[in-house]
Design a protein around this motif. Structure first.
Motif, mmCIF file in Angstrom:
data_model
loop_
_atom_site.group_PDB
_atom_site.id
_atom_site.type_symbol
_atom_site.label_atom_id
_atom_site.label_comp_id
_atom_site.label_asym_id
_atom_site.label_seq_id
_atom_site.Cartn_x
_atom_site.Cartn_y
_atom_site.Cartn_z
ATOM 1 N N ILE A 1 15.673 67.532 -1.586
ATOM 2 C CA ILE A 1 15.371 68.400 -0.436
ATOM 3 C C ILE A 1 16.123 67.886 0.805
ATOM 4 O O ILE A 1 16.719 68.658 1.563
ATOM 5 C CB ILE A 1 13.848 68.446 -0.157
ATOM 6 C CG1 ILE A 1 13.141 69.264 -1.235
ATOM 7 C CG2 ILE A 1 13.548 69.009 1.241
ATOM 8 C CD1 ILE A 1 13.430 70.755 -1.248
ATOM 9 N N ILE A 2 16.114 66.558 0.994
ATOM 10 C CA ILE A 2 16.836 65.967 2.136
ATOM 11 C C ILE A 2 18.332 66.247 2.022
ATOM 12 O O ILE A 2 18.989 66.686 2.978
ATOM 13 C CB ILE A 2 16.554 64.446 2.226
ATOM 14 C CG1 ILE A 2 15.132 64.226 2.777
ATOM 15 C CG2 ILE A 2 17.588 63.735 3.097
ATOM 16 C CD1 ILE A 2 14.678 62.778 2.768
ATOM 17 N N GLN A 3 18.885 66.021 0.821
ATOM 18 C CA GLN A 3 20.328 66.241 0.635
ATOM 19 C C GLN A 3 20.706 67.703 0.890
ATOM 20 O O GLN A 3 21.698 67.999 1.570
ATOM 21 C CB GLN A 3 20.723 65.836 -0.795
ATOM 22 C CG GLN A 3 20.592 64.330 -1.037
ATOM 23 C CD GLN A 3 20.806 63.963 -2.502
ATOM 24 O OE1 GLN A 3 20.427 64.708 -3.409
ATOM 25 N NE2 GLN A 3 21.411 62.808 -2.743
ATOM 26 N N GLY B 1 23.077 69.135 4.051
ATOM 27 C CA GLY B 1 24.239 69.999 3.837
ATOM 28 C C GLY B 1 24.096 71.304 4.591
ATOM 29 O O GLY B 1 25.025 71.763 5.280
ATOM 30 N N PHE B 2 22.917 71.902 4.497
ATOM 31 C CA PHE B 2 22.673 73.187 5.170
ATOM 32 C C PHE B 2 22.814 73.033 6.685
ATOM 33 O O PHE B 2 23.436 73.853 7.363
ATOM 34 C CB PHE B 2 21.282 73.704 4.785
ATOM 35 C CG PHE B 2 20.996 75.102 5.275
ATOM 36 C CD1 PHE B 2 21.995 76.070 5.350
ATOM 37 C CD2 PHE B 2 19.702 75.464 5.666
ATOM 38 C CE1 PHE B 2 21.722 77.364 5.808
ATOM 39 C CE2 PHE B 2 19.429 76.752 6.120
ATOM 40 C CZ PHE B 2 20.441 77.693 6.188
ATOM 41 N N CYS B 3 22.261 71.933 7.208
ATOM 42 C CA CYS B 3 22.321 71.668 8.646
ATOM 43 C C CYS B 3 23.783 71.549 9.114
ATOM 44 O O CYS B 3 24.178 72.155 10.114
ATOM 45 C CB CYS B 3 21.529 70.399 8.962
ATOM 46 S SG CYS B 3 21.491 69.998 10.715
ATOM 47 N N VAL C 1 14.984 66.510 8.955
ATOM 48 C CA VAL C 1 16.455 66.492 8.916
ATOM 49 C C VAL C 1 17.026 67.234 10.132
ATOM 50 O O VAL C 1 17.890 66.708 10.850
ATOM 51 C CB VAL C 1 16.976 67.130 7.605
ATOM 52 C CG1 VAL C 1 18.491 67.328 7.668
ATOM 53 C CG2 VAL C 1 16.601 66.263 6.397
ATOM 54 N N PHE C 2 16.548 68.431 10.387
ATOM 55 C CA PHE C 2 17.064 69.227 11.515
ATOM 56 C C PHE C 2 16.761 68.554 12.857
ATOM 57 O O PHE C 2 17.603 68.496 13.748
ATOM 58 C CB PHE C 2 16.472 70.641 11.498
ATOM 59 C CG PHE C 2 17.184 71.571 10.553
ATOM 60 C CD1 PHE C 2 18.451 72.072 10.867
ATOM 61 C CD2 PHE C 2 16.611 71.941 9.356
ATOM 62 C CE1 PHE C 2 19.117 72.926 9.992
ATOM 63 C CE2 PHE C 2 17.271 72.798 8.471
ATOM 64 C CZ PHE C 2 18.530 73.298 8.799
ATOM 65 N N TRP D 1 20.449 60.514 5.850
ATOM 66 C CA TRP D 1 20.590 59.985 7.215
ATOM 67 C C TRP D 1 19.339 59.174 7.523
ATOM 68 O O TRP D 1 18.253 59.496 7.043
ATOM 69 C CB TRP D 1 20.737 61.132 8.230
ATOM 70 C CG TRP D 1 21.868 62.079 7.897
ATOM 71 C CD1 TRP D 1 22.999 61.792 7.216
ATOM 72 C CD2 TRP D 1 21.937 63.482 8.231
ATOM 73 N NE1 TRP D 1 23.791 62.919 7.094
ATOM 74 C CE2 TRP D 1 23.162 63.971 7.725
ATOM 75 C CE3 TRP D 1 21.106 64.369 8.918
ATOM 76 C CZ2 TRP D 1 23.562 65.305 7.869
ATOM 77 C CZ3 TRP D 1 21.494 65.697 9.071
ATOM 78 C CH2 TRP D 1 22.718 66.153 8.553
ATOM 79 N N PRO D 2 19.476 58.125 8.361
ATOM 80 C CA PRO D 2 18.335 57.212 8.588
ATOM 81 C C PRO D 2 17.049 57.945 8.994
ATOM 82 O O PRO D 2 15.959 57.593 8.532
ATOM 83 C CB PRO D 2 18.819 56.309 9.732
ATOM 84 C CG PRO D 2 20.310 56.466 9.768
ATOM 85 C CD PRO D 2 20.675 57.736 9.105
#
Length: 589
Positions: A54-56, A60-62, A103-104, A179-180
């Motif tokens: 989900i993070i990956q 990518g989407f972001c 993430v966003f 990302w951290p």
């Protein structure tokens, strides 16, 4: 994926057991991001839905959105989720939604994250309502309980179409390292960039669909009793609110299925399209309460099934095509009452997918509005509807045979909540005239021509077999680029091949609809009014076939029409599927 102890221990168990095949299944290949986003089982590894994938995906989407929109940080995105959960891997729609939000937020993008479960249609509604760049809905709709999905909407409020899927897919591959801040959901949930659109959207959505309520007085006084089931999904409270917005009496809720339950304890598959089995409890409640109609949503409430008790005491579950005819007739009927000016009809549009019934085409021809067909899937209808709306046209209805209905252009996707309320009003209105849904359907067919359909599929896991089947149809009788001109006793009057882009009906022989080399799809038109499409499924190992016999108005010998269609289907199976038939499994009964 050591940040999630549950998936980590699942992997450690598999390693300990030396379960090579199971490990291969989890880690051999990454889930493919397509125009429908992602859909897969929850569990460990890159082929499953879990915290890491989900993070990956979101990273990518972001990045793709940052490249596409200079003002992403001003406009932001919306994220919604259903009630799915998978205790063994610790995965749940809510958890995945909060990771996507983190993430966003780590990139300074404002996120409108719903604080509670919502129906899928709320996400495209919010994108349009708030003018956002994109929307994400975490849901696997009506899939089995172990699955989850990640569905993506573009700034126009419709699902993404190509080439966005390729662009997002590439960006995912380039941003696999978390990302951290991506794991830090606690910080994200406290961020001033995080907003909860729930109350505002709830109010605005029901205000928007209220515009499609035309018979408030009838609704208030109606004695009709309706049962509703949300099949352990999100639909219950929203359909209750929709009925309230239309001044309809609240539907009786199936108690055992009204609260969200990711285990779906009372149904084998939570898919109302499967008909009877999913509706057993609804029929029991309807019989107890003396209700004549059952409405059912799938678990993310974007689709709607309807059944009606017949005079014989049997229940009739309407097909997606039959409901398309009923809702299309009703919406046009209401529109015409509102717009008596005959010229206005020239601006009016209805859409359906190419494998759905052509009944709307027949109604449009007689009534003077426009009908268009699109490729299979609501993403195509949503995007086409947006184009038409942007040109100042009025789009009142779109549907697909897989019980998907867009009855209100505030949502450019299928919406089982507004469809339930609009169906409720139609039932109430017909009841005042003592007409059942079945009788009204017959009236529609008598007036515009009977449209009888028969759809099914074969299961096939072998891509070579599928390829040889379709190649034979394109090089019929061993001649290159020649298609069959007959099928048993039925003569073929036109062929459209949306894999190669050939259409015998066009002067230049080029298909008007977009074509795709990666999927198989051929439509045959027969001189007796029959239409048959054979296609491969994008999400399952199936060769699907859709057939329909469209009779001229006045031809009401239904028994003969049904036999004619049965014979046509037999001829197709015998002539077109025969050479590979021993390598196909029929649809399970």
């Amino acid at each position: 994926n050591w940040m999630n102890p549950k998936t980590a221990s699942m992997v450690q168990e598999l390693v300990k057991e030396k379960a090579v095949e199971a490990l291969k299944k989890c880690f051999a290949s990454r889930m493919e991001f397509g125009t429908a986003g992602l859909r897969a089982a929850m569990g460990p590894g890159i082929s499953c839905m879990n915290d890491l994938t989900i993070i990956q995906t979101t990273q990518g989407f972001c990045c793709y959105l940052e490249q596409s929109f200079g003002n992403l940080k001003e406009r932001g995105v919306v994220i919604g989720y259903d009630a799915r959960a998978h205790p063994p891997s610790g995965g749940s729609s809510k958890r995945f939604a909060s990771l996507a939000a983190a993430v966003f937020i780590s990139r300074g993008v404002p996120v409108h994250l719903f604080s509670d479960i919502t129906p899928t249609p709320f996400v495209p509604f919010t994108v349009s309502h708030l003018g956002l760049c994109a929307g994400i809905m975490v849901t696997a709709s009506h899939n089995p309980k172990q699955d989850n999905g990640y569905k993506v909407y573009w700034e126009n409020g419709a699902q993404i179409v190509s080439p966005h899927d390729k662009g997002i897919s590439k960006a995912i591959e380039e941003n696999l390292e978390p990302w951290p801040e991506s794991w830090n959901t606690e910080e994200a949930l406290k961020s001033p960039l995080l907003k909860d659109p729930y109350q505002d959207v709830h109010t605005q959505y029901f205000k928007a669909i209220q515009k499609h309520c035309h018979h408030r007085e009838i609704n208030k006084s109606s004695q009709v009793k309706i049962v509703h089931t949300s099949v352990h999904g999100v639909g219950h409270t929203f359909v209750q609110s929709a009925f309230k917005a239309f001044d309809l009496h609240p539907p009786y809720a199936v108690e055992e299925q009204k609260d969200p339950d990711p285990e779906f304890p009372t149904v084998k598959y939570p898919n109302p399209e499967e008909g009877e089995g999913v509706l057993t409890l609804s029929f029991a409640l309807a019989d107890k309460e003396g209700a004549s109609v059952v409405l059912a949503n799938d678990p993310d409430a974007d689709r709607l099934a309807i059944a009606e008790k017949q005079e014989s005491g049997q229940w009739r579950v309407f097909s997606g095509n039959e409901l398309g005819a009923l809702l299309g007739w009703w919406i046009f009927h209401c529109w015409r009452q509102q717009n008596p000016d005959t010229a206005a009809v020239k601006n009016l549009y209805m859409l359906s997918s190419t494998v759905s019934s052509k009944i709307l085409r027949a109604i449009a021809l007689k009534e003077g509005f426009h009908f268009e067909e699109t490729l299979t899937g609501f993403k195509w209808m949503g995007n086409r509807a947006r184009d038409l709306l942007d040109q100042g046209k009025t789009v009142v209805f779109a549907f697909e045979e897989a019980i998907g209905y867009m009855c209100c252009s505030a949502v450019l996707d299928k919406d089982g909540v507004s469809a339930a309320a609009i169906a409720g009003e139609m039932v109430s209105y017909l009841a005042t005239k003592n007409i059942s849904l079945s009788q009204q359907l017959t009236t529609i067919y008598e007036e515009y021509g009977y449209h009888i359909s028969k759809n099914s599929y074969f299961i096939c896991h072998d891509q070579d077999v599928i390829r040889s089947l379709f190649d034979r149809l394109r090089n019929y009788g061993g001649q290159k680029d020649s298609y069959p001109t007959e099928c048993g006793r039925f003569s073929i009057s036109a062929v459209r091949d949306l894999t190669t882009g050939y259409d015998s009906n066009q002067t230049d022989k080029k298909a008007v609809l977009p074509t795709s080399r990666s999927s198989q799809m051929i439509t045959f038109t027969f001189s007796n009014g029959g239409v048959a499409t054979m296609r491969t499924s994008g999400t399952e190992p199936k060769i699907k076939y859709y057939t329909e016999l469209c009779a001229a108005p006045g031809n009401s010998d239904v028994t003969h029409l049904k036999k004619e269609l049965d014979d046509l289907v037999d001829a197709i199976v015998e002539n077109f599927f025969e050479p590979v038939k021993n390598k196909l499994q029929p649809k399970p009964e």
